[in-house]
Design a protein around this motif. Structure first.
Motif, short mmCIF file in Angstrom:
data_model
loop_
_atom_site.label_atom_id
_atom_site.label_comp_id
_atom_site.label_asym_id
_atom_site.label_seq_id
_atom_site.Cartn_x
_atom_site.Cartn_y
_atom_site.Cartn_z
N LEU A 160 18.13 54.43 -20.57
CA LEU A 160 18.52 55.55 -19.71
C LEU A 160 18.75 56.84 -20.48
CD1 LEU A 160 21.03 53.66 -17.39
CD2 LEU A 160 18.66 54.28 -16.88
N GLY A 161 19.20 56.73 -21.73
CA GLY A 161 19.56 57.93 -22.47
C GLY A 161 18.66 58.28 -23.63
N GLU A 195 18.86 64.51 -28.65
CA GLU A 195 17.72 63.97 -27.89
C GLU A 195 16.40 64.17 -28.63
OE1 GLU A 195 15.74 64.42 -23.40
OE2 GLU A 195 17.57 65.51 -23.96
N GLU A 210 26.52 60.81 -22.73
CA GLU A 210 25.17 60.95 -23.28
C GLU A 210 25.02 60.21 -24.62
OE1 GLU A 210 24.74 65.21 -23.22
OE2 GLU A 210 24.11 65.19 -21.11
N GLU A 211 24.59 60.90 -25.68
CA GLU A 211 24.26 60.22 -26.93
C GLU A 211 25.44 59.46 -27.53
OE1 GLU A 211 23.56 63.39 -26.35
OE2 GLU A 211 21.36 63.53 -26.38
N SER A 235 25.28 52.27 -18.42
CA SER A 235 24.65 53.18 -17.47
C SER A 235 25.61 54.28 -17.03
CB SER A 235 24.16 52.40 -16.25
OG SER A 235 23.64 53.27 -15.26
N PHE A 236 26.83 53.88 -16.69
CA PHE A 236 27.83 54.84 -16.22
C PHE A 236 28.26 55.80 -17.34
CE2 PHE A 236 32.37 55.90 -15.57
CZ PHE A 236 32.23 56.68 -14.42
N THR A 287 26.69 56.56 -20.14
CA THR A 287 25.62 57.43 -20.62
C THR A 287 25.51 58.69 -19.79
OG1 THR A 287 24.36 55.56 -21.52
CG2 THR A 287 23.13 57.56 -21.09
N SER A 288 25.78 58.55 -18.49
CA SER A 288 25.75 59.73 -17.62
C SER A 288 26.89 60.70 -17.93
CB SER A 288 25.83 59.30 -16.15
OG SER A 288 27.09 58.71 -15.86
N LEU A 289 27.93 60.21 -18.58
CA LEU A 289 29.09 61.04 -18.89
C LEU A 289 29.07 61.56 -20.33
CD1 LEU A 289 32.00 59.00 -17.23
CD2 LEU A 289 30.81 60.99 -16.30
N THR A 314 27.65 57.70 -26.18
CA THR A 314 28.01 56.46 -25.48
C THR A 314 27.90 55.24 -26.39
OG1 THR A 314 27.30 57.37 -23.36
CG2 THR A 314 27.42 54.98 -23.51
N TYR A 334 21.77 52.02 -22.71
CA TYR A 334 21.86 53.29 -23.45
C TYR A 334 20.48 53.79 -23.88
CZ TYR A 334 22.82 56.35 -27.47
OH TYR A 334 22.84 57.39 -28.37
#
Length: 232
Positions: A35-36, A116, A201-202, A194-195, A197-199, A204, A32
Protein backbone atom coordinates in the motif's frame (compact mmCIF):
# COMPACT_ATOMS: atom_id res chain seq x y z
CA UNK A 1 21.70 -35.83 49.19
CA UNK A 2 20.57 -36.25 45.61
CA UNK A 3 20.64 -33.17 43.44
CA UNK A 4 17.35 -32.22 41.78
CA UNK A 5 17.20 -32.97 38.11
CA UNK A 6 16.89 -29.75 36.12
CA UNK A 7 14.24 -29.57 33.46
CA UNK A 8 15.39 -29.24 29.87
CA UNK A 9 14.57 -25.94 28.26
CA UNK A 10 13.21 -24.92 24.88
CA UNK A 11 14.53 -21.85 23.11
CA UNK A 12 11.74 -19.29 22.98
CA UNK A 13 12.08 -18.81 19.23
CA UNK A 14 9.56 -21.65 18.91
CA UNK A 15 7.16 -20.40 21.57
CA UNK A 16 3.65 -19.44 20.46
CA UNK A 17 3.91 -15.97 22.00
CA UNK A 18 7.01 -15.27 19.90
CA UNK A 19 5.22 -16.49 16.79
CA UNK A 20 2.32 -14.11 17.41
CA UNK A 21 4.54 -11.02 17.40
CA UNK A 22 6.45 -12.30 14.36
CA UNK A 23 3.15 -12.77 12.52
CA UNK A 24 1.93 -9.28 13.48
CA UNK A 25 5.16 -7.94 12.05
CA UNK A 26 4.86 -10.06 8.90
CA UNK A 27 1.32 -8.93 8.15
CA UNK A 28 2.23 -5.29 8.71
CA UNK A 29 5.25 -5.57 6.40
CA UNK A 30 3.17 -6.91 3.52
CA UNK A 31 0.50 -4.22 3.87
CA UNK A 32 3.18 -1.55 4.21
CA UNK A 33 5.08 -2.39 1.02
CA UNK A 34 1.97 -3.08 -1.05
CA UNK A 35 0.00 0.00 0.00
CA UNK A 36 2.82 2.42 0.76
CA UNK A 37 5.72 1.33 -1.43
CA UNK A 38 4.31 0.86 -4.91
CA UNK A 39 2.32 -2.38 -4.86
CA UNK A 40 5.14 -4.77 -3.98
CA UNK A 41 4.77 -7.73 -1.63
CA UNK A 42 7.51 -7.87 1.00
CA UNK A 43 6.73 -11.48 1.91
CA UNK A 44 4.60 -13.10 -0.78
CA UNK A 45 7.21 -13.37 -3.52
CA UNK A 46 4.81 -15.49 -5.58
CA UNK A 47 2.76 -12.35 -6.18
CA UNK A 48 5.85 -10.42 -7.21
CA UNK A 49 6.81 -13.16 -9.67
CA UNK A 50 3.30 -13.05 -11.18
CA UNK A 51 3.68 -9.29 -11.70
CA UNK A 52 7.14 -9.89 -13.16
CA UNK A 53 5.67 -12.29 -15.71
CA UNK A 54 2.97 -9.79 -16.60
CA UNK A 55 5.55 -7.02 -17.03
CA UNK A 56 7.74 -9.27 -19.17
CA UNK A 57 4.80 -10.06 -21.44
CA UNK A 58 3.94 -6.37 -21.93
CA UNK A 59 7.55 -5.29 -22.27
CA UNK A 60 7.38 -2.94 -19.30
CA UNK A 61 11.00 -3.30 -18.20
CA UNK A 62 10.86 -0.65 -15.48
CA UNK A 63 7.95 -2.46 -13.83
CA UNK A 64 9.75 -5.77 -14.32
CA UNK A 65 12.75 -4.40 -12.39
CA UNK A 66 10.37 -3.04 -9.74
CA UNK A 67 9.40 -6.63 -8.86
CA UNK A 68 12.65 -8.41 -9.72
CA UNK A 69 14.72 -6.52 -7.13
CA UNK A 70 12.61 -7.61 -4.11
CA UNK A 71 12.68 -11.23 -5.30
CA UNK A 72 16.47 -11.19 -5.54
CA UNK A 73 16.73 -9.40 -2.19
CA UNK A 74 14.57 -12.10 -0.62
CA UNK A 75 16.93 -14.80 -1.89
CA UNK A 76 19.92 -12.91 -0.49
CA UNK A 77 18.16 -12.54 2.86
CA UNK A 78 17.81 -16.31 3.15
CA UNK A 79 21.52 -16.68 2.51
CA UNK A 80 22.33 -13.99 5.08
CA UNK A 81 20.32 -15.76 7.77
CA UNK A 82 22.16 -19.00 7.03
CA UNK A 83 25.50 -17.21 7.35
CA UNK A 84 24.52 -15.83 10.74
CA UNK A 85 23.43 -19.30 11.82
CA UNK A 86 26.72 -20.87 10.73
CA UNK A 87 29.11 -18.29 12.16
CA UNK A 88 27.20 -17.12 15.25
CA UNK A 89 25.52 -20.28 16.51
CA UNK A 90 28.08 -21.08 19.21
CA UNK A 91 29.91 -19.08 21.85
CA UNK A 92 27.76 -15.95 21.96
CA UNK A 93 25.61 -14.47 24.68
CA UNK A 94 22.83 -13.85 22.19
CA UNK A 95 21.09 -16.66 20.36
CA UNK A 96 21.80 -16.51 16.62
CA UNK A 97 18.10 -15.89 15.96
CA UNK A 98 18.28 -12.82 18.18
CA UNK A 99 21.10 -11.56 15.98
CA UNK A 100 18.83 -12.07 12.97
CA UNK A 101 16.16 -10.01 14.70
CA UNK A 102 18.64 -7.22 15.46
CA UNK A 103 19.72 -7.03 11.82
CA UNK A 104 16.08 -7.05 10.73
CA UNK A 105 15.18 -4.27 13.17
CA UNK A 106 18.07 -2.08 12.00
CA UNK A 107 17.19 -2.56 8.32
CA UNK A 108 13.50 -1.83 8.83
CA UNK A 109 14.31 1.20 10.95
CA UNK A 110 16.43 2.59 8.08
CA UNK A 111 13.57 1.94 5.64
CA UNK A 112 11.41 4.35 7.62
CA UNK A 113 13.72 7.20 6.60
CA UNK A 114 13.57 6.46 2.85
CA UNK A 115 11.20 8.74 0.91
CA UNK A 116 8.86 7.53 -1.81
CA UNK A 117 11.48 8.22 -4.47
CA UNK A 118 13.54 5.36 -3.01
CA UNK A 119 10.75 2.75 -3.00
CA UNK A 120 12.88 0.29 -4.96
CA UNK A 121 15.57 0.29 -2.28
CA UNK A 122 13.00 0.26 0.52
CA UNK A 123 11.24 -2.78 -0.92
CA UNK A 124 14.57 -4.55 -1.36
CA UNK A 125 15.51 -3.97 2.29
CA UNK A 126 12.11 -5.08 3.60
CA UNK A 127 12.18 -8.22 1.45
CA UNK A 128 15.74 -8.97 2.59
CA UNK A 129 14.75 -8.57 6.24
CA UNK A 130 11.60 -10.63 5.77
CA UNK A 131 13.58 -13.47 4.21
CA UNK A 132 15.91 -13.55 7.21
CA UNK A 133 12.87 -13.90 9.46
CA UNK A 134 11.36 -16.64 7.29
CA UNK A 135 14.60 -18.61 7.32
CA UNK A 136 15.33 -18.22 11.03
CA UNK A 137 11.85 -18.82 12.47
CA UNK A 138 10.31 -21.90 10.89
CA UNK A 139 8.77 -23.83 13.79
CA UNK A 140 6.27 -23.36 16.59
CA UNK A 141 6.43 -25.99 19.34
CA UNK A 142 8.34 -28.26 16.99
CA UNK A 143 6.13 -28.18 13.89
CA UNK A 144 6.55 -26.05 10.75
CA UNK A 145 4.90 -22.68 10.33
CA UNK A 146 5.47 -19.39 8.48
CA UNK A 147 5.27 -15.99 10.16
CA UNK A 148 5.22 -13.94 6.96
CA UNK A 149 2.75 -15.75 4.70
CA UNK A 150 -0.45 -17.75 5.11
CA UNK A 151 -0.75 -20.42 2.43
CA UNK A 152 1.33 -23.05 4.25
CA UNK A 153 -0.34 -22.30 7.58
CA UNK A 154 -3.79 -22.52 6.01
CA UNK A 155 -2.97 -25.87 4.45
CA UNK A 156 -1.58 -27.23 7.72
CA UNK A 157 -4.48 -25.90 9.79
CA UNK A 158 -7.06 -27.50 7.53
CA UNK A 159 -5.13 -30.78 7.47
CA UNK A 160 -5.03 -30.85 11.28
CA UNK A 161 -8.74 -30.05 11.45
CA UNK A 162 -9.50 -32.93 9.11
CA UNK A 163 -7.31 -35.31 11.16
CA UNK A 164 -8.97 -34.24 14.40
CA UNK A 165 -12.42 -34.87 12.94
CA UNK A 166 -11.47 -38.46 12.11
CA UNK A 167 -9.11 -39.36 14.95
CA UNK A 168 -10.29 -37.07 17.81
CA UNK A 169 -6.64 -36.56 18.80
CA UNK A 170 -6.35 -33.47 20.96
CA UNK A 171 -2.89 -32.79 19.58
CA UNK A 172 -4.34 -32.30 16.10
CA UNK A 173 -6.91 -29.84 17.40
CA UNK A 174 -4.24 -27.92 19.30
CA UNK A 175 -2.09 -27.60 16.19
CA UNK A 176 -5.12 -26.61 14.13
CA UNK A 177 -6.03 -23.80 16.51
CA UNK A 178 -2.44 -22.54 16.64
CA UNK A 179 -2.20 -22.41 12.86
CA UNK A 180 -5.51 -20.58 12.53
CA UNK A 181 -4.41 -18.29 15.35
CA UNK A 182 -1.25 -17.36 13.45
CA UNK A 183 -3.33 -16.64 10.33
CA UNK A 184 -5.69 -14.44 12.34
CA UNK A 185 -2.84 -12.49 13.89
CA UNK A 186 -1.19 -12.06 10.47
CA UNK A 187 -4.46 -10.56 9.23
CA UNK A 188 -4.59 -8.23 12.22
CA UNK A 189 -1.04 -7.12 11.43
CA UNK A 190 -2.02 -6.46 7.82
CA UNK A 191 -5.06 -4.44 8.91
CA UNK A 192 -2.91 -2.45 11.32
CA UNK A 193 -0.35 -1.84 8.58
CA UNK A 194 -3.05 -0.65 6.20
CA UNK A 195 -4.49 1.81 8.71
CA UNK A 196 -1.15 3.10 9.99
CA UNK A 197 0.31 3.53 6.49
CA UNK A 198 -2.50 5.95 5.71
CA UNK A 199 -1.48 7.98 8.76
CA UNK A 200 2.30 7.70 9.08
CA UNK A 201 3.27 6.69 5.53
CA UNK A 202 6.93 5.58 5.27
CA UNK A 203 7.51 5.56 9.04
CA UNK A 204 4.80 2.94 9.62
CA UNK A 205 7.46 0.24 9.31
CA UNK A 206 8.82 1.31 12.70
CA UNK A 207 5.81 -0.39 14.29
CA UNK A 208 7.15 -3.65 12.86
CA UNK A 209 10.48 -2.88 14.54
CA UNK A 210 8.62 -2.65 17.84
CA UNK A 211 7.01 -6.08 17.38
CA UNK A 212 10.38 -7.61 16.52
CA UNK A 213 12.03 -6.02 19.54
CA UNK A 214 9.40 -7.70 21.74
CA UNK A 215 10.39 -11.03 20.15
CA UNK A 216 14.05 -10.23 20.81
CA UNK A 217 13.29 -9.68 24.51
CA UNK A 218 11.07 -12.77 24.82
CA UNK A 219 13.92 -14.93 23.59
CA UNK A 220 15.91 -14.25 26.75
CA UNK A 221 13.38 -16.47 28.55
CA UNK A 222 13.99 -20.20 28.81
CA UNK A 223 10.82 -22.30 28.70
CA UNK A 224 10.91 -25.53 30.73
CA UNK A 225 9.61 -28.60 28.97
CA UNK A 226 9.17 -32.17 30.06
CA UNK A 227 10.22 -35.24 28.16
CA UNK A 228 11.92 -33.29 25.40
CA UNK A 229 15.48 -32.33 24.70
CA UNK A 230 16.38 -28.66 24.42
CA UNK A 231 15.84 -27.19 20.98
CA UNK A 232 18.33 -24.82 19.39
Amino acid sequence: MAQPISQPSRQMSEAFRTVLFLSLSGGLQDAYTYLGRGGVFANAQTGNIVFMGQSLFTGDWARFLHYLVPVLAFALGVAAAELICIFCKEGHRLHWRQLVLLVEIVLLFLVGFLPEAFNLGANALVSFACAMQVQAFRKVHGYPFASTMCIGNLRSATEMLYRYRHTKEKGCLEKCLRYYGVILVFGIGAALGSFMTSLFEERTIWISCGFLFVCFCIMFIKEDIEGERGLD
